[in-house]
Enzyme design. Structure first.
Site, PDB file in Angstrom:
ATOM      1  N   ASP A  12      38.524  40.046  66.059  1.00 41.08           N
ATOM      2  CA  ASP A  12      38.791  38.906  65.185  1.00 41.08           C
ATOM      3  C   ASP A  12      37.727  38.924  64.082  1.00 41.08           C
ATOM      4  O   ASP A  12      36.716  39.624  64.193  1.00 41.08           O
ATOM      5  CB  ASP A  12      38.708  37.621  66.016  1.00 41.08           C
ATOM      6  CG  ASP A  12      38.766  36.368  65.177  1.00 41.08           C
ATOM      7  OD1 ASP A  12      39.710  36.237  64.385  1.00 41.08           O
ATOM      8  OD2 ASP A  12      37.862  35.532  65.307  1.00 41.08           O
ATOM      9  N   ASP A  62      36.741  35.664  61.657  1.00 38.50           N
ATOM     10  CA  ASP A  62      35.992  34.409  61.540  1.00 38.50           C
ATOM     11  C   ASP A  62      35.486  33.945  62.898  1.00 38.50           C
ATOM     12  O   ASP A  62      36.260  33.763  63.836  1.00 38.50           O
ATOM     13  CB  ASP A  62      36.884  33.326  60.926  1.00 38.50           C
ATOM     14  CG  ASP A  62      37.256  33.625  59.486  1.00 38.50           C
ATOM     15  OD1 ASP A  62      36.342  33.920  58.693  1.00 38.50           O
ATOM     16  OD2 ASP A  62      38.455  33.565  59.153  1.00 38.50           O
TER      17      ASP A  62
END
Length: 220
Positions: free
Chosen positions: A7, A9
């Site tokens: 991922d 953020d």
């Protein structure tokens, strides 16, 4: 081959301030009051239209669209000003260690649009690190498994030989739906107990611990 999918953020980059500021600017521009940072960060990982709809469940589609547009405008202004969220400490060392393994591939699965993802990766010199880059463009929002399924298809790696690294319940639920292992990180935007409840196979406290865990997993 094995595949590690990250991922963005809250996992690779510390974008907390950028996200909360952009969302509150969008709220104000739409005539709405600012929100508490914790509430905003609870939807990080979702695609933007889905995130806004979750933050404003009683609002109509026109208001949702105004907030979405305001959020995007805020991000465009930040990029034009040269502002960019930093990598978390140890992130680059982790990527270096993983890239040194010949039979280990790296990928991205993020709720960001492709344009935003490209801006972050280019600015940090990371674009060539990732052989598959899945974004919100052309995919349903997390936790739907489509992004991971596309990453597996592009790389030819079986689900049982892949792991999703993320900081949100959406990441862990997506991993579980795709039949991929889910490793949670303890420095992101989601409480650790919620990552456990969402099915994380392990949760690491920092990047050195994540690096060790991933290298051990790669050697299994």
């Amino acid at each position: 081959m094995k595949l590690v999918i990250f991922d963005i953020d809250g996992t690779l980059v510390d974008s907390q301030q950028e996200i909360t500021q952009a969302m509150n600017q969008a709220m104000l521009a739409a005539g709405l009051p600012e929100m508490e940072p914790a509430r905003i960060l609870s939807i990080v990982g979702l695609s933007l239209p889905v995130a806004v709809a979750q933050l404003l469940p009683g609002a109509g589609p026109d208001l949702h669209e105004r907030v979405v547009t305001g959020y995007r405008d805020s991000f465009i202004a930040s990029r034009a000003a040269g502002l960019l969220p930093p990598l978390y400490p140890g992130a680059l060392d982790c990527l270096d260690a993983l890239a040194a393994r010949d039979r280990l591939l790296l990928g991205i699965a993020t709720g960001k649009p492709a344009r935003g993802l490209a801006a972050v990766l280019d600015a940090h010199g990371l674009t060539r690190r990732f052989v598959t880059r899945q974004s919100a463009d052309g995919h349903p929002s997390k936790p739907h498994p489509a992004m991971l399924e596309s990453a597996l298809s592009e790389t030819g790696v079986a689900a049982g030989r892949a792991v999703m690294v993320g900081d949100s319940t959406f990441d862990m639920e997506m991993a579980r739906a795709a039949g991929v292992a889910g490793f949670g990180v303890g420095w992101g935007f989601c409480p650790v107990e919620r990552l456990h409840a969402a099915g994380a196979q392990m949760i690491v406290p920092d990047y050195p611990a994540l690096t060790r865990a991933l290298l051990e997993w790669a050697d299994e």
